[in-house]
Design a protein around this motif. Structure first.
Motif, PDB file in Angstrom:
ATOM      1  N   ILE A 191      37.353 -29.267 -19.054  1.00 43.98           N
ATOM      2  CA  ILE A 191      37.269 -30.681 -19.423  1.00 43.98           C
ATOM      3  C   ILE A 191      36.070 -30.867 -20.344  1.00 43.98           C
ATOM      4  O   ILE A 191      34.934 -30.556 -19.961  1.00 43.98           O
ATOM      5  CB  ILE A 191      37.114 -31.570 -18.182  1.00 43.98           C
ATOM      6  N   THR A 192      36.321 -31.359 -21.537  1.00 47.08           N
ATOM      7  CA  THR A 192      35.248 -31.666 -22.476  1.00 47.08           C
ATOM      8  C   THR A 192      35.051 -33.167 -22.518  1.00 47.08           C
ATOM      9  O   THR A 192      35.987 -33.920 -22.808  1.00 47.08           O
ATOM     10  CB  THR A 192      35.582 -31.147 -23.883  1.00 47.08           C
ATOM     11  N   LEU A 193      33.862 -33.606 -22.196  1.00 48.40           N
ATOM     12  CA  LEU A 193      33.512 -35.021 -22.251  1.00 48.40           C
ATOM     13  C   LEU A 193      32.808 -35.287 -23.581  1.00 48.40           C
ATOM     14  O   LEU A 193      31.743 -34.724 -23.852  1.00 48.40           O
ATOM     15  CB  LEU A 193      32.606 -35.388 -21.081  1.00 48.40           C
ATOM     16  N   LYS A 194      33.425 -36.130 -24.392  1.00 50.73           N
ATOM     17  CA  LYS A 194      32.888 -36.437 -25.717  1.00 50.73           C
ATOM     18  C   LYS A 194      32.237 -37.817 -25.697  1.00 50.73           C
ATOM     19  O   LYS A 194      32.910 -38.837 -25.487  1.00 50.73           O
ATOM     20  CB  LYS A 194      34.006 -36.402 -26.750  1.00 50.73           C
ATOM     21  N   GLY A 195      30.915 -37.833 -25.896  1.00 54.36           N
ATOM     22  CA  GLY A 195      30.179 -39.093 -25.872  1.00 54.36           C
ATOM     23  C   GLY A 195      29.423 -39.346 -27.155  1.00 54.36           C
ATOM     24  O   GLY A 195      29.923 -39.047 -28.257  1.00 54.36           O
ATOM     25  N   ASP A 208      26.234 -40.995 -22.446  1.00 55.34           N
ATOM     26  CA  ASP A 208      25.692 -39.749 -21.920  1.00 55.34           C
ATOM     27  C   ASP A 208      26.759 -38.883 -21.228  1.00 55.34           C
ATOM     28  O   ASP A 208      27.230 -39.209 -20.132  1.00 55.34           O
ATOM     29  CB  ASP A 208      24.580 -40.078 -20.925  1.00 55.34           C
ATOM     30  N   PRO A 209      27.134 -37.745 -21.837  1.00 53.45           N
ATOM     31  CA  PRO A 209      28.155 -36.888 -21.221  1.00 53.45           C
ATOM     32  C   PRO A 209      27.638 -36.104 -20.014  1.00 53.45           C
ATOM     33  O   PRO A 209      28.426 -35.691 -19.169  1.00 53.45           O
ATOM     34  CB  PRO A 209      28.553 -35.950 -22.365  1.00 53.45           C
ATOM     35  N   ILE A 210      26.311 -35.899 -19.921  1.00 50.65           N
ATOM     36  CA  ILE A 210      25.765 -35.194 -18.757  1.00 50.65           C
ATOM     37  C   ILE A 210      25.875 -36.063 -17.515  1.00 50.65           C
ATOM     38  O   ILE A 210      26.270 -35.599 -16.441  1.00 50.65           O
ATOM     39  CB  ILE A 210      24.312 -34.766 -19.021  1.00 50.65           C
ATOM     40  N   LEU A 211      25.538 -37.344 -17.652  1.00 54.83           N
ATOM     41  CA  LEU A 211      25.670 -38.265 -16.529  1.00 54.83           C
ATOM     42  C   LEU A 211      27.135 -38.348 -16.088  1.00 54.83           C
ATOM     43  O   LEU A 211      27.446 -38.285 -14.888  1.00 54.83           O
ATOM     44  CB  LEU A 211      25.147 -39.645 -16.933  1.00 54.83           C
ATOM     45  N   ALA A 212      28.026 -38.470 -17.058  1.00 58.54           N
ATOM     46  CA  ALA A 212      29.455 -38.554 -16.741  1.00 58.54           C
ATOM     47  C   ALA A 212      29.946 -37.253 -16.118  1.00 58.54           C
ATOM     48  O   ALA A 212      30.747 -37.263 -15.175  1.00 58.54           O
ATOM     49  CB  ALA A 212      30.246 -38.872 -17.999  1.00 58.54           C
ATOM     50  N   GLY A 213      29.454 -36.135 -16.640  1.00 59.93           N
ATOM     51  CA  GLY A 213      29.864 -34.839 -16.094  1.00 59.93           C
ATOM     52  C   GLY A 213      29.421 -34.662 -14.665  1.00 59.93           C
ATOM     53  O   GLY A 213      30.151 -34.119 -13.829  1.00 59.93           O
ATOM     54  N   SER A 214      28.197 -35.130 -14.357  1.00 64.23           N
ATOM     55  CA  SER A 214      27.703 -35.041 -12.990  1.00 64.23           C
ATOM     56  C   SER A 214      28.571 -35.871 -12.052  1.00 64.23           C
ATOM     57  O   SER A 214      28.910 -35.442 -10.942  1.00 64.23           O
ATOM     58  CB  SER A 214      26.256 -35.529 -12.932  1.00 64.23           C
ATOM     59  N   GLU A 252      25.981 -34.737 -27.387  1.00 62.31           N
ATOM     60  CA  GLU A 252      27.213 -35.492 -27.617  1.00 62.31           C
ATOM     61  C   GLU A 252      28.329 -35.093 -26.665  1.00 62.31           C
ATOM     62  O   GLU A 252      29.221 -35.896 -26.383  1.00 62.31           O
ATOM     63  CB  GLU A 252      27.691 -35.294 -29.061  1.00 62.31           C
ATOM     64  N   THR A 253      28.291 -33.848 -26.190  1.00 64.51           N
ATOM     65  CA  THR A 253      29.389 -33.367 -25.348  1.00 64.51           C
ATOM     66  C   THR A 253      28.864 -32.615 -24.129  1.00 64.51           C
ATOM     67  O   THR A 253      27.738 -32.115 -24.125  1.00 64.51           O
ATOM     68  CB  THR A 253      30.331 -32.421 -26.132  1.00 64.51           C
ATOM     69  N   ALA A 254      29.703 -32.548 -23.129  1.00 62.72           N
ATOM     70  CA  ALA A 254      29.479 -31.711 -21.954  1.00 62.72           C
ATOM     71  C   ALA A 254      30.815 -31.099 -21.566  1.00 62.72           C
ATOM     72  O   ALA A 254      31.866 -31.734 -21.712  1.00 62.72           O
ATOM     73  CB  ALA A 254      28.909 -32.523 -20.798  1.00 62.72           C
TER      74      ALA A 254
END
Length: 389
Positions: A191-195, A208-214, A252-254
């Protein structure tokens, strides 16, 4: 039929084949030397036909019973490929190929089926035909599927098909099998989160993709804990989280990735649906986009109940009822023999490897003490499935 004098006398030869194969491991479909070794042995034994190049590098040997061709045909399968592991056993027959190792016992699987081929070629104590299927690329390459797509069962119309795998921790001389699911499906997700990136001192300008990824990693745990029947078997494991490149930059991404294991096709479908829904929801809640890459890998390995019972009867004749568990617990590892069991009725069994190192580890070795038990099992299975009338 316990281990006979004939098969016991074959042990030095079977052991020599096993150690020769162990010393020269090959990966996936690139098992050219291994396949050539197998084909040469089958030809030496007097198999009635030896066909190579099925599913790229697969080998099939045919042995007809005492009345020749005709009648029923069954298939016995062994896998040929090794793993990209640096061997640390220190054995005199350790891998000669840097970075490659038979760390899953496929060398032993081949040797046992070769031992059965030699014995059956000599005795012909059965009717019909047995197809000895040596498969490439079990370790993630779906070699079983490739052989099927290359016409395996059209060219060799087996009515039933059987497989066997060694199991560390199960004592040598013991067998295990079960009705239904015995090995899991194995799916992988990325899963790639693009922010939107920003300076770390100005987080309000980011998505923030890190916050969303967490949040995503935490949320995925509810699939097993809250969406799945507690009596069902499902594993959702996040195994990688990659993001960022500097202390003072919100990237930008996680990327979040992992694996899903299930013993029920319905649970497999549930997990995929919920992962997609949760990833999309978490991304939307944080103002990001989720791009999901799903690799639907090996299906669940499902034994036919009648064939599992038949295999238990065969094993009991070889090692005695106290040494056979007909309701052995399943494993959440995967196995591409599952593709063959989707096409034909049959069963997959475990054979004890004793107190060895675990599969897929650098110190693992197949137990030579198991060789005559596995060979005897194959021979007796053929004689019992294709009896002389």
């Amino acid at each position: 039929m316990p281990v006979t004098n004939r098969i016991a006398a074959l042990r030095p030869e079977i052991e020599a084949w096993r150690r020769a194969l162990h010393a020269e491991p090959e990966l996936l479909y690139e098992v050219n030397d291994t396949a050539a070794f197998v084909a040469a042995r089958l030809t030496e034994f007097g198999c009635d036909d030896v066909v190579t190049g099925i599913g790229r590098t697969g080998v099939v040997g045919l042995i007809h019973g005492h009345k020749g061709a005709g009648g029923k045909m069954i298939g016995l399968r062994a896998d040929m490929d090794a793993l990209p592991i640096i061997e640390e056993t220190g054995l005199p027959y350790a891998s000669n190929r840097a970075g490659l190792m038979h760390a899953c016992g496929h060398d032993g699987h081949m040797a046992m089926l070769l031992g059965a081929a030699k014995s059956l070629s000599e005795t012909r104590g059965f009717s019909g035909t047995v197809a000895l299927i040596f498969q490439p690329a079990e370790e993630g390459g779906a070699g079983g599927k490739a052989m099927i797509e290359d016409g395996l069962f059209e060219r060799f119309p087996v009515e039933k098909v059987y497989g066997m795998h060694n199991l560390p921790g199960l004592p040598v001389g013991k067998f295990g099998m079960r009705h239904g699911a015995i090995m899991a499906s194995t799916d992988e997700f990325a899963i790639t989160l693009k922010g939107r990136g920003s300076h770390a001192a100005m987080p309000h300008r980011s998505a923030d993709p890190i916050l969303a990824g967490s949040a995503l990693v935490q949320a995925l745990q509810v699939i097993v804990s809250r969406n799945t029947d507690p009596l069902a078997s499902l594993v959702v494991s996040v195994t990688q989280f990659h993001a960022g490149y500097a202390h003072n930059v919100i990237p930008e991404t996680a990327a979040v990735s992992g694996t899903v294991r299930a013993l029920d096709p319905a649970m497999r479908d549930l997990a995929e649906r919920r992962i997609r829904e949760i990833a999309a929801g978490i991304a939307a809640a944080h103002g990001l986009e989720a791009v999901i890459d799903w690799d639907r890998n090996y299906p669940v390995t499902i034994n036919d109940p009648a064939e599992s019972d038949f295999c238990a009867e065969v094993a009991m004749e070889v090692v005695g009822p106290p040494n056979v568990d007909p309701a052995a617990p399943p494993l959440l590892a995967g196995e591409d023999f599952s593709y063959m069991l989707e096409e034909k009725p049959g069963a997959y069994v475990f054979i004890g490897n004793g107190d060895s190192a675990g599969l897929h580890t650098a110190t693992y070795d197949f137990s030579d003490d198991a060789l005559t038990y596995g060979t005897s099992y194959w021979v007796r299975l053929v004689e019992k499935a294709l009896p002389v009338r």
